[in-house]
Design a protein around this motif. Structure first.
Motif, PDB file in Angstrom:
ATOM      1  N   GLU A 195       0.862  -1.289   0.024  1.00 39.87           N
ATOM      2  CA  GLU A 195      -0.171  -0.162  -0.047  1.00 39.87           C
ATOM      3  C   GLU A 195       0.994   1.335   0.054  1.00 39.87           C
ATOM      4  O   GLU A 195       0.490   2.353  -0.623  1.00 39.87           O
ATOM      5  N   THR A 196       1.905   1.278   0.814  1.00 34.53           N
ATOM      6  CA  THR A 196       2.826   2.290   1.017  1.00 34.53           C
ATOM      7  C   THR A 196       3.372   2.473  -0.489  1.00 34.53           C
ATOM      8  O   THR A 196       3.962   3.729  -0.982  1.00 34.53           O
ATOM      9  N   LEU A 197       3.729   1.576  -1.145  1.00 36.23           N
ATOM     10  CA  LEU A 197       4.500   1.468  -2.508  1.00 36.23           C
ATOM     11  C   LEU A 197       3.811   2.269  -3.711  1.00 36.23           C
ATOM     12  O   LEU A 197       4.065   3.024  -4.364  1.00 36.23           O
ATOM     13  N   ILE A 198       2.337   1.938  -3.712  1.00 29.60           N
ATOM     14  CA  ILE A 198       1.537   2.263  -4.479  1.00 29.60           C
ATOM     15  C   ILE A 198       1.071   3.755  -4.335  1.00 29.60           C
ATOM     16  O   ILE A 198       0.911   4.380  -5.169  1.00 29.60           O
ATOM     17  N   LYS A 199       0.721   4.047  -3.152  1.00 27.72           N
ATOM     18  CA  LYS A 199       0.422   5.430  -2.564  1.00 27.72           C
ATOM     19  C   LYS A 199       1.732   6.412  -2.752  1.00 27.72           C
ATOM     20  O   LYS A 199       1.495   7.656  -3.382  1.00 27.72           O
ATOM     21  N   GLU A 239      22.474  -5.473  30.139  1.00 33.05           N
ATOM     22  CA  GLU A 239      22.540  -4.094  30.099  1.00 33.05           C
ATOM     23  C   GLU A 239      23.451  -3.363  29.218  1.00 33.05           C
ATOM     24  O   GLU A 239      23.112  -2.417  28.614  1.00 33.05           O
ATOM     25  N   GLU A 240      24.542  -3.834  29.371  1.00 33.76           N
ATOM     26  CA  GLU A 240      25.643  -3.281  28.520  1.00 33.76           C
ATOM     27  C   GLU A 240      25.519  -3.565  27.149  1.00 33.76           C
ATOM     28  O   GLU A 240      26.275  -2.953  26.179  1.00 33.76           O
ATOM     29  N   LYS A 241      24.621  -4.476  26.536  1.00 41.81           N
ATOM     30  CA  LYS A 241      24.581  -4.631  25.339  1.00 41.81           C
ATOM     31  C   LYS A 241      23.256  -4.034  24.802  1.00 41.81           C
ATOM     32  O   LYS A 241      23.026  -4.440  23.589  1.00 41.81           O
ATOM     33  N   VAL A 242      22.384  -3.516  25.398  1.00 39.57           N
ATOM     34  CA  VAL A 242      20.932  -3.313  25.130  1.00 39.57           C
ATOM     35  C   VAL A 242      20.963  -2.260  24.060  1.00 39.57           C
ATOM     36  O   VAL A 242      20.142  -2.256  23.054  1.00 39.57           O
ATOM     37  N   ARG A 243      21.742  -1.295  23.962  1.00 39.87           N
ATOM     38  CA  ARG A 243      21.631  -0.189  22.971  1.00 39.87           C
ATOM     39  C   ARG A 243      22.319  -0.732  21.727  1.00 39.87           C
ATOM     40  O   ARG A 243      21.682  -0.294  20.614  1.00 39.87           O
ATOM     41  N   MET A 244      23.286  -1.631  21.840  1.00 40.40           N
ATOM     42  CA  MET A 244      23.667  -2.112  20.310  1.00 40.40           C
ATOM     43  C   MET A 244      22.866  -3.113  19.708  1.00 40.40           C
ATOM     44  O   MET A 244      22.585  -3.093  18.557  1.00 40.40           O
ATOM     45  N   THR A 245      22.050  -3.754  20.633  1.00 37.15           N
ATOM     46  CA  THR A 245      21.173  -4.529  19.922  1.00 37.15           C
ATOM     47  C   THR A 245      20.050  -4.026  19.609  1.00 37.15           C
ATOM     48  O   THR A 245      19.562  -4.340  18.136  1.00 37.15           O
ATOM     49  N   PHE A 246      19.419  -2.848  19.994  1.00 34.28           N
ATOM     50  CA  PHE A 246      18.310  -1.989  19.183  1.00 34.28           C
ATOM     51  C   PHE A 246      19.159  -1.577  18.046  1.00 34.28           C
ATOM     52  O   PHE A 246      18.123  -1.547  16.991  1.00 34.28           O
ATOM     53  N   THR A 247      20.004  -1.091  18.207  1.00 32.57           N
ATOM     54  CA  THR A 247      20.661  -0.399  16.873  1.00 32.57           C
ATOM     55  C   THR A 247      20.938  -1.563  15.652  1.00 32.57           C
ATOM     56  O   THR A 247      20.338  -1.057  14.661  1.00 32.57           O
ATOM     57  N   LEU A 248      21.584  -2.718  15.932  1.00 31.90           N
ATOM     58  CA  LEU A 248      21.592  -3.595  14.939  1.00 31.90           C
ATOM     59  C   LEU A 248      20.421  -3.886  14.340  1.00 31.90           C
ATOM     60  O   LEU A 248      20.158  -4.153  13.433  1.00 31.90           O
ATOM     61  N   ALA A 249      19.160  -4.292  15.331  1.00 26.27           N
ATOM     62  CA  ALA A 249      18.102  -4.829  14.928  1.00 26.27           C
ATOM     63  C   ALA A 249      17.400  -3.759  14.122  1.00 26.27           C
ATOM     64  O   ALA A 249      16.756  -4.376  13.173  1.00 26.27           O
ATOM     65  N   GLY A 250      17.756  -2.393  14.252  1.00 20.68           N
ATOM     66  CA  GLY A 250      16.707  -1.456  13.375  1.00 20.68           C
ATOM     67  C   GLY A 250      17.564  -1.721  12.126  1.00 20.68           C
ATOM     68  O   GLY A 250      16.695  -1.420  11.128  1.00 20.68           O
ATOM     69  N   GLY A 251      18.735  -1.500  11.841  1.00 18.39           N
ATOM     70  CA  GLY A 251      19.328  -1.581  10.658  1.00 18.39           C
ATOM     71  C   GLY A 251      19.170  -2.733   9.860  1.00 18.39           C
ATOM     72  O   GLY A 251      18.805  -2.816   8.630  1.00 18.39           O
ATOM     73  N   ILE A 252      18.965  -4.015  10.683  1.00 17.25           N
ATOM     74  CA  ILE A 252      18.441  -5.433   9.982  1.00 17.25           C
ATOM     75  C   ILE A 252      16.990  -5.315   9.501  1.00 17.25           C
ATOM     76  O   ILE A 252      16.771  -5.589   8.388  1.00 17.25           O
ATOM     77  N   TRP A 253      16.045  -4.761  10.441  1.00 15.48           N
ATOM     78  CA  TRP A 253      14.746  -4.648  10.058  1.00 15.48           C
ATOM     79  C   TRP A 253      14.497  -3.933   8.932  1.00 15.48           C
ATOM     80  O   TRP A 253      13.647  -4.223   8.051  1.00 15.48           O
ATOM     81  N   ALA A 254      15.314  -2.828   8.421  1.00  8.68           N
ATOM     82  CA  ALA A 254      15.057  -1.924   7.379  1.00  8.68           C
ATOM     83  C   ALA A 254      15.019  -2.688   5.914  1.00  8.68           C
ATOM     84  O   ALA A 254      14.513  -2.324   4.996  1.00  8.68           O
ATOM     85  N   THR A 255      15.715  -4.041   6.135  1.00 14.28           N
ATOM     86  CA  THR A 255      15.996  -4.760   4.905  1.00 14.28           C
ATOM     87  C   THR A 255      14.761  -5.533   4.548  1.00 14.28           C
ATOM     88  O   THR A 255      14.376  -5.640   3.274  1.00 14.28           O
ATOM     89  N   ILE A 256      13.979  -5.575   5.279  1.00 13.35           N
ATOM     90  CA  ILE A 256      12.617  -6.577   5.078  1.00 13.35           C
ATOM     91  C   ILE A 256      11.597  -5.981   4.328  1.00 13.35           C
ATOM     92  O   ILE A 256      11.134  -6.257   3.220  1.00 13.35           O
ATOM     93  N   PRO A 257      10.998  -4.715   4.639  1.00 17.50           N
ATOM     94  CA  PRO A 257      10.259  -3.986   3.686  1.00 17.50           C
ATOM     95  C   PRO A 257      10.863  -3.386   2.437  1.00 17.50           C
ATOM     96  O   PRO A 257       9.916  -3.698   1.425  1.00 17.50           O
ATOM     97  N   PHE A 258      11.857  -3.328   2.498  1.00 17.59           N
ATOM     98  CA  PHE A 258      12.553  -3.088   1.128  1.00 17.59           C
ATOM     99  C   PHE A 258      12.656  -4.325   0.179  1.00 17.59           C
ATOM    100  O   PHE A 258      12.221  -3.945  -1.055  1.00 17.59           O
ATOM    101  N   ALA A 259      12.713  -5.454   0.803  1.00 19.42           N
ATOM    102  CA  ALA A 259      12.892  -6.725   0.035  1.00 19.42           C
ATOM    103  C   ALA A 259      11.502  -6.837  -0.510  1.00 19.42           C
ATOM    104  O   ALA A 259      11.031  -7.381  -1.352  1.00 19.42           O
ATOM    105  N   ILE A 260      10.524  -6.723   0.479  1.00 17.22           N
ATOM    106  CA  ILE A 260       9.121  -6.903  -0.038  1.00 17.22           C
ATOM    107  C   ILE A 260       8.801  -6.009  -1.015  1.00 17.22           C
ATOM    108  O   ILE A 260       7.819  -6.396  -2.016  1.00 17.22           O
ATOM    109  N   SER A 261       9.160  -4.709  -1.075  1.00 19.06           N
ATOM    110  CA  SER A 261       8.716  -3.643  -2.096  1.00 19.06           C
ATOM    111  C   SER A 261       9.491  -4.168  -3.398  1.00 19.06           C
ATOM    112  O   SER A 261       8.598  -4.068  -4.560  1.00 19.06           O
ATOM    113  N   SER A 262      10.657  -4.811  -3.479  1.00 20.07           N
ATOM    114  CA  SER A 262      11.198  -5.137  -4.487  1.00 20.07           C
ATOM    115  C   SER A 262      10.493  -6.088  -5.147  1.00 20.07           C
ATOM    116  O   SER A 262      10.264  -6.502  -6.634  1.00 20.07           O
ATOM    117  N   LEU A 263       9.922  -7.271  -4.387  1.00 16.66           N
ATOM    118  CA  LEU A 263       9.006  -8.307  -4.859  1.00 16.66           C
ATOM    119  C   LEU A 263       7.723  -7.833  -5.465  1.00 16.66           C
ATOM    120  O   LEU A 263       7.686  -8.576  -6.507  1.00 16.66           O
TER     121      LEU A 263
END
Length: 439
Positions: free
Chosen positions: A40-44, A231-255
């Motif tokens: 829907e985002t891709l079409i709009k 505790e010492e890894k929580v910030r890095m975990t969220f940062t890396l998870a965000g970067g990896i998550w971005a690839t999912i909707p982009f891959a769906i858009s390409s499909l």
């Protein structure tokens, strides 16, 4: 599993490192909404909207990661968002926030369930009610009965399936069709998708960041993961998870662009069905079906578990003293009740996922500043802080008929933020005057 220790149901027996913390977050945030809203985002809004949708989720997770470190430092012994709210708010503000948490929780569950219904209807030749019944029984088994440990057991499998699908299926199509034929077909039949200088898309992305960030701030499951990641890894975990998550909707858009090139389409959701029809390999069809099932079931299971925990620990536990066995029993009953309610509601209503997201966007946007205020506060806050979100959300809904959805969401954010700012200024002035009198 030890039924005499309810701690095992809430947070398990170990703290998560970066790797499994990322897997747990991705298992929660690669959702049915990601699958259904991407087309829907891709079409709009065109390709710019598709890329922006990917970036907004990544940025929201990264921003929350900056807060997650402070949350762990300030509230080391807490387990849920309800624990923090109870410490920082007066009773009226606390119960208001609990109501909002349950409201947004059922919104999230309903959106995911409705997405599951759409996908099941398009992929399998089964009655929707029967398919959804089997689906909710599975989610109840994972999130309702199993607790956080069973969620973690399935999280690795879910994320593996998700990334296998978004890597293998696009690669298969691009090798089969070629990059240039896809580009030429899109340029001929859907040239608007390639229009980059789309101000509407930029405006959409900016507001969507507010919605997604507010959604994460209010997400019960995400807060639980903040407290079970080291505790010492929580910030890095969220940062890396965000970067990896971005690839999912982009891959769906390409499909979706691969499906659309050289042809028109009946409606947005028919693109998902056409994807299944276009995949000729049986193994890839199975992989795509497992991808959809894994993304939605993992999200619903995590949400059921987090909402159940919030109810038993932060609502029911305040009215009566419960043994651990009673907490387990009430968790089973409440999570089962959620699944039954969802089954009935999804069988009756079928709204648009993106429209529903933006309808609740006023609430999510209005919650951002009050939640930041609560997280950073050092004292018990007046009730006006949580209720400022109500004023902001109502203000946005009042102006909704005379303005656009996006502007109404921005208005909600601004109203609640202005009220919190006024409270902060008055508090600083009052403290300064008090200190002068003492001197």
């Amino acid at each position: 599993m030890n039924k005499n220790n309810y701690q095992m149901y809430i947070s398990g027996s170990i703290k998560l490192g970066v790797g499994f913390g990322i897997v747990s977050l991705l298992s929660r945030w690669v959702t049915g909404n990601t699958i259904l809203s991407s087309p829907e985002t891709l079409i709009k809004y065109g390709l710019a909207g598709g890329v922006g949708y990917s970036l907004m989720g990544a940025l929201a997770l990264i921003l929350f990661g900056l807060l997650a470190k402070k949350i762990r430092e300030k509230y080391p012994n807490h387990q849920t968002i309800g624990d923090v709210l109870r410490e920082k708010l007066k009773p009226s503000g606390y119960w208001y926030m609990i109501i909002v948490l349950f409201l947004t929780s059922f919104d999230s569950l309903f959106v995911q369930s409705m997405g599951a219904g759409i996908l099941l209807h398009m992929i399998f030749p089964l009655p929707v009610f029967f398919g959804m019944l089997c689906f909710f029984l599975f989610c109840f088994f994972i999130g309702g009965l199993g607790g956080i440990q069973r969620l973690h057991q399935f999280a690795g499998v879910n994320v593996t399936i998700i990334f296998a699908a978004v890597i293998i299926i696009p690669a298969y199509f691009f090798i089969k069709e070629g990059v240039y034929p896809v580009y030429d077909g899109i340029k001929l039949y859907h040239p608007y998708l390639l229009f980059i200088k789309n101000t509407d898309a930029i405006w959409f992305v900016l507001i969507a960041i507010l919605i997604f960030f507010g959604q994460i701030l209010m997400d019960r499951a995400t807060w639980q993961r903040v407290f079970i990641i080291q505790e010492e890894k929580v910030r890095m975990t969220f940062t890396l998870a965000g970067g990896i998550w971005a690839t999912i909707p982009f891959a769906i858009s390409s499909l979706l662009m691969i499906i659309m090139f050289g042809r028109s389409y009946e409606n947005i959701y028919s693109l998902i069905f056409e994807l299944v029809d276009k995949i000729q390999s049986t193994m890839l069809i199975i992989l795509f079906v497992l991808f959809c099932f894994s993304a939605i079931s993992s999200t619903i299971s995590a949400e059921i578990h987090a909402t159940t925990t919030l109810f038993v620990k932060n609502v029911l536990g305040l009215f009566r003293s419960l043994t651990d066995r009673e907490r387990w029993r009430y968790s089973y009953i409440f999570s089962g009740g959620i699944c039954v309610c969802l089954l009935v509601i999804v069988s009756i209503l079928t709204p648009n996922p993106l429209e529903l997201l933006f309808f609740f966007g006023n609430i999510y946007a209005a919650m951002i500043i009050p939640m930041l205020y609560i997280i950073h506060s050092k004292t018990i806050l007046p009730s006006i802080i949580p209720f400022s979100s109500l004023i902001g959300a109502v203000g946005g809904y009042i102006f909704l008929p005379i303005t656009e959805d996006l502007k109404a969401i921005l208005l909600s954010f601004t109203l609640s933020g202005f009220i919190c700012l006024m409270v902060l200024v008055i508090s600083l002035i009052s403290n300064t005057a008090k200190n002068r009198k003492e001197l």
